[in-house]
Scaffold this active site. Structure first.
Site, mmCIF file in Angstrom:
data_model
loop_
_atom_site.group_PDB
_atom_site.id
_atom_site.type_symbol
_atom_site.label_atom_id
_atom_site.label_comp_id
_atom_site.label_asym_id
_atom_site.label_seq_id
_atom_site.Cartn_x
_atom_site.Cartn_y
_atom_site.Cartn_z
ATOM 1 N N TRP A 325 -1.042 5.683 -5.692
ATOM 2 C CA TRP A 325 -2.457 5.401 -5.460
ATOM 3 C C TRP A 325 -2.751 3.929 -5.713
ATOM 4 O O TRP A 325 -3.576 3.320 -5.038
ATOM 5 C CB TRP A 325 -3.315 6.272 -6.383
ATOM 6 C CG TRP A 325 -4.799 6.009 -6.297
ATOM 7 C CD1 TRP A 325 -5.701 6.607 -5.467
ATOM 8 C CD2 TRP A 325 -5.553 5.077 -7.076
ATOM 9 N NE1 TRP A 325 -6.959 6.107 -5.691
ATOM 10 C CE2 TRP A 325 -6.900 5.160 -6.666
ATOM 11 C CE3 TRP A 325 -5.215 4.170 -8.094
ATOM 12 C CZ2 TRP A 325 -7.908 4.381 -7.233
ATOM 13 C CZ3 TRP A 325 -6.219 3.393 -8.650
ATOM 14 C CH2 TRP A 325 -7.548 3.507 -8.224
ATOM 15 N N HIS A 326 -2.057 3.341 -6.699
ATOM 16 C CA HIS A 326 -2.349 1.969 -7.083
ATOM 17 C C HIS A 326 -1.903 0.947 -6.045
ATOM 18 O O HIS A 326 -2.483 -0.144 -5.976
ATOM 19 C CB HIS A 326 -1.686 1.644 -8.429
ATOM 20 C CG HIS A 326 -2.441 2.175 -9.597
ATOM 21 N ND1 HIS A 326 -2.284 3.462 -10.063
ATOM 22 C CD2 HIS A 326 -3.388 1.614 -10.398
ATOM 23 C CE1 HIS A 326 -3.083 3.659 -11.099
ATOM 24 N NE2 HIS A 326 -3.767 2.554 -11.321
ATOM 25 N N GLY A 327 -0.914 1.252 -5.252
ATOM 26 C CA GLY A 327 -0.509 0.250 -4.274
ATOM 27 C C GLY A 327 0.687 0.672 -3.447
ATOM 28 O O GLY A 327 1.462 1.554 -3.828
ATOM 29 N N PHE A 477 -6.791 -2.274 -4.971
ATOM 30 C CA PHE A 477 -6.433 -0.858 -4.918
ATOM 31 C C PHE A 477 -7.506 -0.036 -4.245
ATOM 32 O O PHE A 477 -7.323 1.139 -4.029
ATOM 33 C CB PHE A 477 -6.168 -0.324 -6.337
ATOM 34 C CG PHE A 477 -5.127 -1.114 -7.072
ATOM 35 C CD1 PHE A 477 -3.986 -1.551 -6.436
ATOM 36 C CD2 PHE A 477 -5.313 -1.444 -8.397
ATOM 37 C CE1 PHE A 477 -3.036 -2.295 -7.112
ATOM 38 C CE2 PHE A 477 -4.359 -2.168 -9.099
ATOM 39 C CZ PHE A 477 -3.227 -2.603 -8.440
#
Length: 477
Positions: A325-327, A477
């Site tokens: 999800w973060h990257g 993000f």
């Protein structure tokens, strides 16, 4: 538009005056003002992406209305999956398309069958991961009949685009924030003062702690092969406080600004670096995302109710997805996997709920055991942050390897005394105020002269030690 920019310092008072002195008598007009202000705020970066958030709002609003009218389960599932596919489709295309293309090309190249697939010059819309999860939670809760769908499109649009938390959270649930748009808000001086106090502390975290730590974290990470192990450890330390000051500072500002307009957002950080184990850390770090994954991924997968294999699978699933999800980079996936490895022994031994109380409750100082637990938890968190910060996985492993050379015990080549003193001051203030929602929440208990002296000190420090302006980390993000 950055919270710590001149544009925002002009924007916020204008919206505040219009909100309380022009539109306060009409709730719908007041909500419309919030929606318009939020679209102006978001469009300041790139007006073209307003169409994405508008389309997402229309899709999920319509889905909610249709779900209420439909009792047949098969049709309800179709409506739910339309919402999921539209929202995750946008997120997948803008955030992950190039990642999947590059990974596919690399895989076939290793097999001796190179592919010719071009990546796209895609600009990632600011905050897309945050508002996507916010709208998804609405549709899922309506589908599960945990929430009545709204018939007020203006209120729903304002909920999705609410400018204080739009681009970097907290990720609000419709069950908490949406009903607040239905109720008439009255100005509360006490709530506004408390909000301004939290905004002040959030700005201090950002401009003094995060931005100053960023300067030295960038120097060390960008030239890690030239430095000793002790310097690399210091670089990880600086990044740990950069990301904490940056992200929790944004959350504090968002929550504080929301209070100026009569809204209460959920807490997003609870002094995570005072955690005594990694499970406690994840209950205190980015709480809105952690609970989102718990409620919409971990529990539906079976949580910890199944056998050993299911527990291990679900633990890795939630951490790997959280990392992704973060990257769109393998570093984030490895970071998530590493945290899963940290967490797994506690869960398998049923010790993941041991430390649920406040550390050193009612005491000024922690005991020796608590100090050791906090230092060990912070240290393994530093190792994980290296993977989060590194440009690629190879660099992260090389950084960690070089950190543990003999030079680990040498004096660091980089030693910015002023920044370290500022971080030490920050840690002391956070420790003293750890029983509150934010560090200076209870400062109003001081006598007026001491209280104002503390405010003035923070303002002086912000003007004297403002680091080079950095965009908030979580905007990417």
């Amino acid at each position: 538009m950055l919270f710590n920019s001149l544009e925002f310092f002009v924007f916020l008072p204008i919206v505040f005056v219009l909100y309380w002195f022009v539109t306060a008598r009409n709730l719908k007009i007041q909500n419309l003002l919030i929606a318009i202000a939020s679209y102006v705020f978001y469009g300041w970066w790139d007006w073209r992406f307003l169409s994405l958030i508008a389309f997402s709002s229309i899709v999920d609003y319509t889905t909610g209305v249709l779900l209420e009218k439909t009792e047949k389960e098969s049709k309800r599932k179709i409506l739910l999956w339309i919402s999921i596919c539209v929202n995750l489709g946008f997120l997948g295309f803008f955030k992950y398309y190039n990642f999947f293309v590059e990974s596919l090309v690399d895989s076939f190249t290793l097999l001796g069958r190179p592919l010719s697939i071009n990546t796209l010059n895609i600009i990632l819309p600011v905050g897309i991961s945050f508002y996507t999860f916010q709208t998804l939670s609405y549709t899922i809760d309506v589908y599960k009949k945990k929430l009545e769908p709204t018939k007020d499109f203006i209120a729903f649009t304002a909920f999705v685009s609410f400018f204080p938390q739009l681009v970097a959270g907290p990720i609000e649930r419709a069950t908490n924030l949406l009903p607040q748009f239905y109720k008439k808000r009255t100005f509360s001086y006490a709530l506004a003062v408390d909000g301004m106090r939290q905004v002040l502390w959030g700005l201090f975290k950002k401009v003094v702690i995060a931005d100053n730590c960023a300067k030295y974290a960038n120097i060390i990470f960008n030239n890690y092969e030239d430095y000793s192990g002790s310097t690399l450890l210091l670089g990880a330390f600086f990044f740990a406080f950069q990301i904490y000051g940056d992200f929790s500072g944004y959350s504090d500002i968002a929550i504080g600004i929301s209070r100026l307009f009569g809204f209460n957002l959920k807490r997003n950080f609870a002094f995570p670096y005072f955690s005594r184990d990694i499970a406690e850390f994840w209950r205190r770090w980015h709480m809105s995302l952690s609970t989102w994954f718990r409620d919409y991924l971990y529990i539906p997968l079976g949580g910890s109710r199944g056998g050993l294999k299911m527990k291990i699978r679900n633990t890795f699933a939630i951490f790997l997805v959280s990392g992704f999800w973060h990257g769109a980079n393998w570093t984030f996936i490895v970071w998530g996997g590493l945290n899963a490895l940290y967490f797994l022994p506690l869960m398998l031994t049923n010790k993941n709920r041991v430390n649920t109380d406040l550390v050193a409750q009612g005491k000024l100082f922690p005991n020796v055991k608590e100090v050791f637990q906090m230092l060990m938890t912070f240290f393994i968190t530093l190792i994980a942050w290296v993977f989060f910060r590194a440009d690629n996985v190879a660099q992260a492993f090389s950084y960690v390897k070089n950190m543990f050379l003999e030079s680990f015990f040498s004096m660091p080549e980089v030693w910015p005394s002023t920044v370290l003193l500022l971080v030490a001051f920050f840690i002391v203030v956070e420790w003293i105020g750890r029983s509150g929602e934010f560090a200076i929440e209870n400062i109003d208990r001081l006598n007026k002269p001491f209280r104002w002296a503390a405010y003035i000190l923070l303002i002086i420090l912000m003007f004297s030690y403002t680091g080079e302006q950095q965009e908030f980390i979580y905007f990417q993000f």
